[in-house]
Design a protein around this motif. Structure first.
Motif, mmCIF file in Angstrom:
data_model
loop_
_atom_site.group_PDB
_atom_site.id
_atom_site.type_symbol
_atom_site.label_atom_id
_atom_site.label_comp_id
_atom_site.label_asym_id
_atom_site.label_seq_id
_atom_site.Cartn_x
_atom_site.Cartn_y
_atom_site.Cartn_z
ATOM 1 N N LEU A 125 0.901 -0.907 -0.154
ATOM 2 C CA LEU A 125 0.098 0.060 -0.071
ATOM 3 C C LEU A 125 0.942 1.376 -0.020
ATOM 4 N N MET A 126 2.050 1.226 0.437
ATOM 5 C CA MET A 126 3.047 2.401 0.457
ATOM 6 C C MET A 126 3.362 2.574 -1.158
ATOM 7 N N ASP A 127 3.164 1.704 -1.873
ATOM 8 C CA ASP A 127 3.656 1.916 -3.174
ATOM 9 C C ASP A 127 2.375 1.954 -4.135
ATOM 10 N N ASP A 128 1.319 2.073 -3.664
ATOM 11 C CA ASP A 128 -0.346 2.119 -4.475
ATOM 12 C C ASP A 128 -0.458 3.302 -4.664
ATOM 13 N N GLU A 129 -0.742 3.869 -5.758
ATOM 14 C CA GLU A 129 -0.968 5.129 -6.131
ATOM 15 C C GLU A 129 -2.479 5.506 -5.925
ATOM 16 N N ARG A 130 -3.242 4.557 -5.733
ATOM 17 C CA ARG A 130 -4.607 4.868 -5.109
ATOM 18 C C ARG A 130 -4.888 5.227 -3.581
ATOM 19 N N LEU A 131 -3.716 5.627 -2.875
ATOM 20 C CA LEU A 131 -3.471 6.165 -1.641
ATOM 21 C C LEU A 131 -2.716 7.433 -2.020
ATOM 22 N N GLY A 132 -3.254 8.541 -0.980
ATOM 23 C CA GLY A 132 -2.748 9.729 -0.976
ATOM 24 C C GLY A 132 -2.950 10.560 0.236
ATOM 25 N N ARG A 133 -2.446 11.899 0.221
ATOM 26 C CA ARG A 133 -2.744 12.702 1.343
ATOM 27 C C ARG A 133 -4.072 13.597 1.111
ATOM 28 N N THR A 134 -4.579 13.694 0.082
ATOM 29 C CA THR A 134 -5.618 14.688 -0.415
ATOM 30 C C THR A 134 -6.887 13.718 -0.049
ATOM 31 N N HIS A 135 -8.227 14.419 -0.314
ATOM 32 C CA HIS A 135 -9.595 13.783 0.009
ATOM 33 C C HIS A 135 -10.340 14.793 -1.032
ATOM 34 N N ARG A 136 -11.211 13.771 -1.513
ATOM 35 C CA ARG A 136 -12.421 14.439 -2.343
ATOM 36 C C ARG A 136 -12.939 15.518 -1.741
ATOM 37 N N ASP A 187 -7.492 16.790 -7.151
ATOM 38 C CA ASP A 187 -7.335 16.425 -8.733
ATOM 39 C C ASP A 187 -5.834 16.534 -9.073
ATOM 40 N N SER A 188 -5.026 17.223 -8.387
ATOM 41 C CA SER A 188 -3.607 17.383 -8.936
ATOM 42 C C SER A 188 -2.559 16.667 -8.206
ATOM 43 N N GLU A 189 -3.124 16.016 -7.220
ATOM 44 C CA GLU A 189 -2.284 15.219 -6.208
ATOM 45 C C GLU A 189 -0.880 14.546 -6.761
ATOM 46 N N PRO A 190 -1.480 13.699 -7.870
ATOM 47 C CA PRO A 190 -0.517 12.464 -8.628
ATOM 48 C C PRO A 190 0.781 13.246 -9.107
ATOM 49 N N HIS A 221 2.889 15.574 -6.393
ATOM 50 C CA HIS A 221 3.722 14.611 -5.891
ATOM 51 C C HIS A 221 4.930 14.367 -6.678
ATOM 52 N N ALA A 222 4.616 13.860 -7.797
ATOM 53 C CA ALA A 222 5.890 13.783 -8.693
ATOM 54 C C ALA A 222 6.805 14.751 -8.952
ATOM 55 N N ARG A 223 6.037 16.154 -9.232
ATOM 56 C CA ARG A 223 6.876 17.286 -9.386
ATOM 57 C C ARG A 223 7.890 17.589 -8.163
ATOM 58 N N MET A 224 7.039 17.432 -7.029
ATOM 59 C CA MET A 224 7.992 17.750 -5.925
ATOM 60 C C MET A 224 8.929 16.727 -5.642
ATOM 61 N N ARG A 225 8.831 15.602 -5.895
ATOM 62 C CA ARG A 225 10.061 14.712 -6.010
ATOM 63 C C ARG A 225 11.288 15.069 -6.795
#
Length: 391
Positions: A53-64, A86-89, A92-96
């Protein structure tokens, strides 16, 4: 499934997993629990499932629907969703991508002499002030703050200001106080960005100011996140790791005799020192099947790396600290998509502390009962008690 327990779990010893957590782990890898504020969440404790689940893109820090999202605590910094759903993925990629060069192994090698010098100066002060000493205030607290301030270009003299705001934002049980602390912290970040744009230097904030697509508020937010993450967790890691070694004098002597073992010992200390019961909060962006349990979109999921690091299926006799342990890798720094950007920095600080502390004070001894030191174990370094030592 109904909730079977409520967080936080009572911990009788800082180096032992909570009894309630151990009982849950015996029933499976995922459990419905109530958070400290009474909201429902999934606590994930099994090593395989935590890692997946740490590597699952269906989990994040945002909520609808952030206003109605379940919360893990009252904290404005940690308690609920953060960011745009909407922009979280992409965010996150940009931040990293932006931060990775500043925290990679190559940059850590250039930073090593600075960290070693800072640590040596702190140990000089501790020895000069005499015994008994407190490892928390002498080493564990100041070193990570000194290092992250130097890396970011934050004045160390401001540490009392931002630590007070961090404490309020991350740990205050009062919603208004927590929110005000976060506002002060971000305002301070904006002050730093303004100062760096006027007088740039060789530091992370100055280099972020050179990024053409980053707005000042984005830089301030990133800087304050790094300021927090770069010292809070490492304070606890140094504190717990020192306690582990001081309560295992044979291992202390082993590292004294063979300092080349210290890098490997750090990994075992990171594994064993996380005793579980504190989950990393994530929100389900879609329905997820987790070992036969359906996590619904919007559910709060607490990924517990400490429990995973004590999973008996992967770590034989997990409560035993074994500096020669081989096998599964710990998940103390996460895994996959959310692997900690600061892992190399934390490892550098830990290796530096033990490489200097052990030969400098070969007869160092703890002068308090560890069973009395459980106060701060549900909120990172907040509430950690003194670690008194003599030599």
């Amino acid at each position: 499934m109904t909730a079977t327990a409520q967080l936080p779990f009572r911990q009788r010893h800082p180096l032992h997993s909570p009894d309630q957590l151990l009982a849950l782990q015996d029933t499976g890898p995922i459990h419905k629990v109530l958070t400290a504020v009474g909201d429902e969440a999934w606590l994930v404790t099994g090593y395989t499932l935590v890692r997946r689940l740490m590597d699952d893109e269906r989990l994040g820090r945002t909520h609808r629907d952030p206003a109605n999202a379940p919360r893990s605590r009252t904290s404005a910094l940690f308690g609920g969703p953060i960011g745009d759903f909407d922009s979280e993925p992409a965010d996150h990629a940009r931040m990293r991508q932006l931060l990775q060069p500043h925290f990679g192994p190559r940059h850590m090698r250039t930073l090593q002499p600075k960290v070693e010098g800072l640590c040596a100066a702190l140990l000089d002060d501790m020895e000069r002030q005499g015994q008994p000493a407190d490892l928390l205030t002498s080493v564990a607290q100041p070193l990570p703050i000194l290092v992250i301030c130097d890396l970011l270009g934050v004045p160390y003299d401001h540490r009392d200001r931002f630590r007070a705001w961090v404490d309020d934002a991350a740990f205050s049980p009062d919603d208004d106080v927590s929110l005000k602390g976060l506002e002060h912290l971000l305002g301070y970040g904006m002050e730093l960005v303004t100062a760096k744009r006027a007088n740039p230097d060789d530091d992370v904030i100055s280099r972020l100011c050179d990024e053409p697509d980053l707005a000042d508020f984005e830089i301030a937010t990133l800087a304050m996140q790094l300021l927090f993450a770069g010292h809070e967790t490492t304070v606890t890691q140094i504190w717990v790791g020192s306690l582990i070694l001081l309560t295992n004098p044979v291992q202390w002597q082993t590292l004294l005799a063979d300092p080349d073992m210290i890098p490997k010992a750090v990994e075992e200390i990171l594994r064993a020192g996380m005793t579980g019961g504190v989950g990393v909060p994530r929100y389900a962006r879609a329905d997820i099947d987790a070992d036969g349990v359906t996590i619904r979109e919007g559910d709060l999921v607490l990924l517990d790396p400490g429990a995973a690091n004590h999973d008996r299926e992967f770590f034989a006799d997990p409560d035993r600290v074994d500096l020669t342990r081989t096998g599964a890798a710990h998940v103390g720094f996460g895994y996959g998509l959310h692997y900690c950007l600061g892992a190399a920095l934390a490892r550098l600080e830990l290796k530096t502390v033990y490489s200097q502390l052990i030969p400098r004070f070969p007869a160092l001894q703890l002068s308090a009962d560890p069973a009395t030191m459980t106060a701060g174990f549900h909120s990172l370094s907040h509430g950690l008690v003194a670690l008194p030592v003599t030599w």
